[in-house]
Design a protein around this motif. Structure first.
Motif, mmCIF file in Angstrom:
data_model
loop_
_atom_site.group_PDB
_atom_site.id
_atom_site.type_symbol
_atom_site.label_atom_id
_atom_site.label_comp_id
_atom_site.label_asym_id
_atom_site.label_seq_id
_atom_site.Cartn_x
_atom_site.Cartn_y
_atom_site.Cartn_z
ATOM 1 N N LEU A 165 -16.727 -35.920 19.003
ATOM 2 C CA LEU A 165 -17.799 -36.292 18.265
ATOM 3 C C LEU A 165 -17.280 -36.758 16.959
ATOM 4 O O LEU A 165 -17.800 -37.773 16.355
ATOM 5 C CB LEU A 165 -18.478 -34.950 18.139
ATOM 6 C CG LEU A 165 -19.667 -35.003 16.753
ATOM 7 C CD1 LEU A 165 -20.597 -36.084 17.344
ATOM 8 C CD2 LEU A 165 -20.224 -33.518 16.798
ATOM 9 N N LEU A 191 -24.825 -31.854 10.852
ATOM 10 C CA LEU A 191 -24.738 -31.285 12.256
ATOM 11 C C LEU A 191 -24.487 -29.739 12.024
ATOM 12 O O LEU A 191 -23.723 -29.396 11.452
ATOM 13 C CB LEU A 191 -23.572 -31.833 12.706
ATOM 14 C CG LEU A 191 -23.870 -33.449 13.677
ATOM 15 C CD1 LEU A 191 -22.537 -34.099 14.005
ATOM 16 C CD2 LEU A 191 -24.667 -33.013 15.020
ATOM 17 N N HIS A 230 -24.148 -26.225 14.440
ATOM 18 C CA HIS A 230 -24.005 -25.876 15.827
ATOM 19 C C HIS A 230 -25.009 -24.504 16.236
ATOM 20 O O HIS A 230 -24.988 -23.514 15.618
ATOM 21 C CB HIS A 230 -22.525 -25.171 15.818
ATOM 22 C CG HIS A 230 -22.144 -24.531 17.321
ATOM 23 N ND1 HIS A 230 -21.710 -23.133 17.451
ATOM 24 C CD2 HIS A 230 -22.383 -24.966 18.297
ATOM 25 C CE1 HIS A 230 -21.512 -22.848 18.618
ATOM 26 N NE2 HIS A 230 -21.826 -23.836 19.212
ATOM 27 N N THR A 279 -28.362 -31.294 15.697
ATOM 28 C CA THR A 279 -27.702 -29.881 16.052
ATOM 29 C C THR A 279 -27.021 -29.978 17.285
ATOM 30 O O THR A 279 -27.544 -30.781 18.305
ATOM 31 C CB THR A 279 -28.707 -28.664 16.098
ATOM 32 O OG1 THR A 279 -27.807 -27.417 16.470
ATOM 33 C CG2 THR A 279 -29.747 -28.854 17.276
ATOM 34 N N PHE A 280 -25.961 -29.347 17.698
ATOM 35 C CA PHE A 280 -25.232 -29.476 18.795
ATOM 36 C C PHE A 280 -24.958 -28.021 19.582
ATOM 37 O O PHE A 280 -24.893 -27.300 18.789
ATOM 38 C CB PHE A 280 -23.825 -30.183 18.721
ATOM 39 C CG PHE A 280 -22.738 -29.492 18.022
ATOM 40 C CD1 PHE A 280 -21.926 -29.053 18.593
ATOM 41 C CD2 PHE A 280 -22.639 -29.828 16.594
ATOM 42 C CE1 PHE A 280 -20.671 -28.264 17.922
ATOM 43 C CE2 PHE A 280 -21.733 -28.984 15.769
ATOM 44 C CZ PHE A 280 -20.625 -28.331 16.578
ATOM 45 N N ARG A 281 -25.098 -28.172 20.912
ATOM 46 C CA ARG A 281 -24.843 -26.781 21.557
ATOM 47 C C ARG A 281 -24.333 -27.069 22.997
ATOM 48 O O ARG A 281 -24.649 -27.951 23.679
ATOM 49 C CB ARG A 281 -26.297 -26.109 21.703
ATOM 50 C CG ARG A 281 -26.321 -24.615 22.310
ATOM 51 C CD ARG A 281 -27.714 -24.081 22.058
ATOM 52 N NE ARG A 281 -27.650 -22.595 22.605
ATOM 53 C CZ ARG A 281 -28.386 -21.875 22.237
ATOM 54 N NH1 ARG A 281 -29.334 -21.809 21.407
ATOM 55 N NH2 ARG A 281 -28.288 -20.592 23.058
ATOM 56 N N TRP A 318 -22.414 -30.375 27.042
ATOM 57 C CA TRP A 318 -23.032 -30.313 25.536
ATOM 58 C C TRP A 318 -24.261 -31.051 25.354
ATOM 59 O O TRP A 318 -24.515 -32.050 26.300
ATOM 60 C CB TRP A 318 -21.845 -30.706 24.490
ATOM 61 C CG TRP A 318 -20.699 -29.867 24.564
ATOM 62 C CD1 TRP A 318 -19.720 -30.010 25.389
ATOM 63 C CD2 TRP A 318 -20.361 -28.658 23.594
ATOM 64 N NE1 TRP A 318 -18.813 -29.199 25.117
ATOM 65 C CE2 TRP A 318 -19.414 -28.265 23.902
ATOM 66 C CE3 TRP A 318 -21.248 -28.171 22.525
ATOM 67 C CZ2 TRP A 318 -18.881 -27.152 23.462
ATOM 68 C CZ3 TRP A 318 -20.715 -27.071 21.873
ATOM 69 C CH2 TRP A 318 -19.430 -26.665 22.147
ATOM 70 N N ILE A 378 -26.900 -33.128 21.920
ATOM 71 C CA ILE A 378 -26.954 -33.168 20.436
ATOM 72 C C ILE A 378 -28.368 -33.532 20.536
ATOM 73 O O ILE A 378 -28.750 -34.453 20.955
ATOM 74 C CB ILE A 378 -25.910 -34.369 20.201
ATOM 75 C CG1 ILE A 378 -24.433 -33.991 20.078
ATOM 76 C CG2 ILE A 378 -26.303 -34.531 18.550
ATOM 77 C CD1 ILE A 378 -23.670 -35.215 19.966
ATOM 78 N N GLU A 379 -29.378 -32.566 19.666
ATOM 79 C CA GLU A 379 -30.560 -32.696 19.580
ATOM 80 C C GLU A 379 -31.139 -32.668 18.085
ATOM 81 O O GLU A 379 -30.291 -32.193 17.233
ATOM 82 C CB GLU A 379 -31.232 -31.887 20.400
ATOM 83 C CG GLU A 379 -30.874 -31.719 21.945
ATOM 84 C CD GLU A 379 -31.679 -32.838 22.730
ATOM 85 O OE1 GLU A 379 -32.587 -33.329 22.012
ATOM 86 O OE2 GLU A 379 -31.370 -33.355 23.730
ATOM 87 N N TRP A 401 -35.783 -30.267 24.034
ATOM 88 C CA TRP A 401 -34.953 -31.312 24.177
ATOM 89 C C TRP A 401 -35.292 -32.288 25.025
ATOM 90 O O TRP A 401 -36.259 -32.394 25.777
ATOM 91 C CB TRP A 401 -33.610 -30.447 24.795
ATOM 92 C CG TRP A 401 -32.871 -29.538 23.791
ATOM 93 C CD1 TRP A 401 -33.200 -29.304 22.586
ATOM 94 C CD2 TRP A 401 -31.684 -28.862 24.095
ATOM 95 N NE1 TRP A 401 -32.249 -28.481 21.987
ATOM 96 C CE2 TRP A 401 -31.223 -28.198 22.940
ATOM 97 C CE3 TRP A 401 -30.862 -28.828 25.216
ATOM 98 C CZ2 TRP A 401 -30.137 -27.518 22.895
ATOM 99 C CZ3 TRP A 401 -29.508 -28.062 25.223
ATOM 100 C CH2 TRP A 401 -29.228 -27.531 23.828
ATOM 101 N N SER A 443 -26.745 -34.257 30.417
ATOM 102 C CA SER A 443 -25.824 -33.631 29.403
ATOM 103 C C SER A 443 -24.611 -34.758 29.027
ATOM 104 O O SER A 443 -24.316 -35.513 29.825
ATOM 105 C CB SER A 443 -25.330 -32.272 29.905
ATOM 106 O OG SER A 443 -26.342 -31.438 30.121
ATOM 107 N N ILE A 500 -22.073 -39.645 23.461
ATOM 108 C CA ILE A 500 -22.352 -38.930 22.007
ATOM 109 C C ILE A 500 -22.884 -39.776 21.165
ATOM 110 O O ILE A 500 -23.920 -39.641 20.596
ATOM 111 C CB ILE A 500 -20.797 -38.594 21.507
ATOM 112 C CG1 ILE A 500 -20.331 -37.236 22.164
ATOM 113 C CG2 ILE A 500 -20.912 -38.073 19.957
ATOM 114 C CD1 ILE A 500 -18.795 -36.842 21.891
#
Length: 298
Positions: free
Chosen positions: A28, A56, A58, A68-70, A78, A80-81, A89, A274, A286
């Motif tokens: 990222l 960003l 977590h 945010t990423f999770r 992963w 990123i939303e 999402w 994802s 990404i």
């Protein structure tokens, strides 16, 4: 002056990121720097304090304009939303068509992840005549993403399936109030088919007939055991699940014969929707996610 991106992280993750030991964050960061951003790491509690940076977070709700990423249930997947709410999402709002998923690729993928995450257990999956109900938190409260309070959901399971035992588990990471504990005790006293436990997800997934939950990730893992689920709440992996509410419990009449193609769905959910941080195309995924989130990348 370069644009600034700041990753707001909890201490352990921040340390890993600063040491370059976290594969997804390293990739990222590489994407952002290639786009002319400077990147720094700050404590998670400082998110939103600097309006001049692209933020960003977590797993936490991002500040305005941030993302945010999770992890998507298991490494190396992963997302990123723009929201921390999984049910909002991109994948949750996207249509799923199993016909678009290659059968042979998905079968190999599914077996590989069964072996990796649950060695032997998925192979020996059985149906021993009980319903697995992984509970989460706030058992007496209905939250915005839920069709009822969790205690009401548990009552529905006992009322709608009167043939099977019901094993309800408390989440080991939750703290339950006296009122919650007493409500469960009263319910168990009225129903001798109800057993209360804490944790123990893997053996219960291996041997249950099906899963009922608000939106516990245990139901997602159940897909790797070929176990159908009924959801009483909103979540991102809803596409092949049955849905129920206290007003519409018809899913209980269908669940015994519900057999979606779990392999195709897992391939679509993880490989297509994802970011697989172990794949060569991770940087492109990404970048796409950052652009989708409104960030000014070239």
């Amino acid at each position: 002056m370069p644009r600034r991106a700041t990753l707001y992280l909890e201490p352990s993750l921040r340390k890993s990121a600063e040491e370059g030991a976290h594969n997804f964050i390293a990739r990222l960061t590489g994407v952002l720097r290639a786009q002319g951003f400077s990147v720094c790491h700050r404590p998670e509690e400082e998110a939103g304090t600097d309006p001049e940076t692209f933020a960003l977070t977590h797993m936490k709700p991002p500040p305005p304009g941030g993302l945010t990423f999770r992890r998507v249930y298991h490494y190396p997947f992963w997302a990123i939303e723009s929201t921390a709410e999984r049910w909002n999402w991109t994948v949750a709002k996207s249509p799923y068509s199993p016909e678009t998923v290659p059968v042979s690729d998905s079968a190999r993928f599914y077996r590989r992840w069964q072996d990796r995450l649950f060695p032997d257990s998925a192979e020996t999956a059985a149906r021993d005549g009980f319903v697995y109900v992984p509970l989460q938190g706030r058992l007496l409260q209905r939250r915005s993403f839920q069709s009822c309070a969790p205690i009401k959901m548990l009552e529905q399971v006992l009322d709608r399936d009167r043939q099977r035992r019901v094993v309800a588990t408390l989440h080991p990471g939750e703290t339950y109030s006296t009122d919650e504990s007493e409500a469960l005790t009263r319910l168990a006293a009225r129903h001798d088919r109800l057993e209360l436990r804490t944790g123990g997800m893997e053996p219960l997934l291996r041997t249950c007939d099906y899963v009922v939950t608000m939106n516990s990730s245990a139901a997602f893992d159940g897909y790797l055991f070929g176990k159908p689920c009924i959801l009483f709440g909103r979540i991102d992996f809803h596409h092949i699940a049955l849905k129920a509410t206290p007003r519409d419990p018809a899913a209980f009449d269908r669940v015994a014969d519900h057999r979606p193609d779990y392999a195709r769905y897992l391939w679509w959910f993880w490989q297509k929707m994802s970011i697989n941080a172990g794949r060569p195309e991770a940087e492109a995924r990404i970048r796409d996610a950052l652009v989708r989130g409104g960030w000014p990348l070239k």
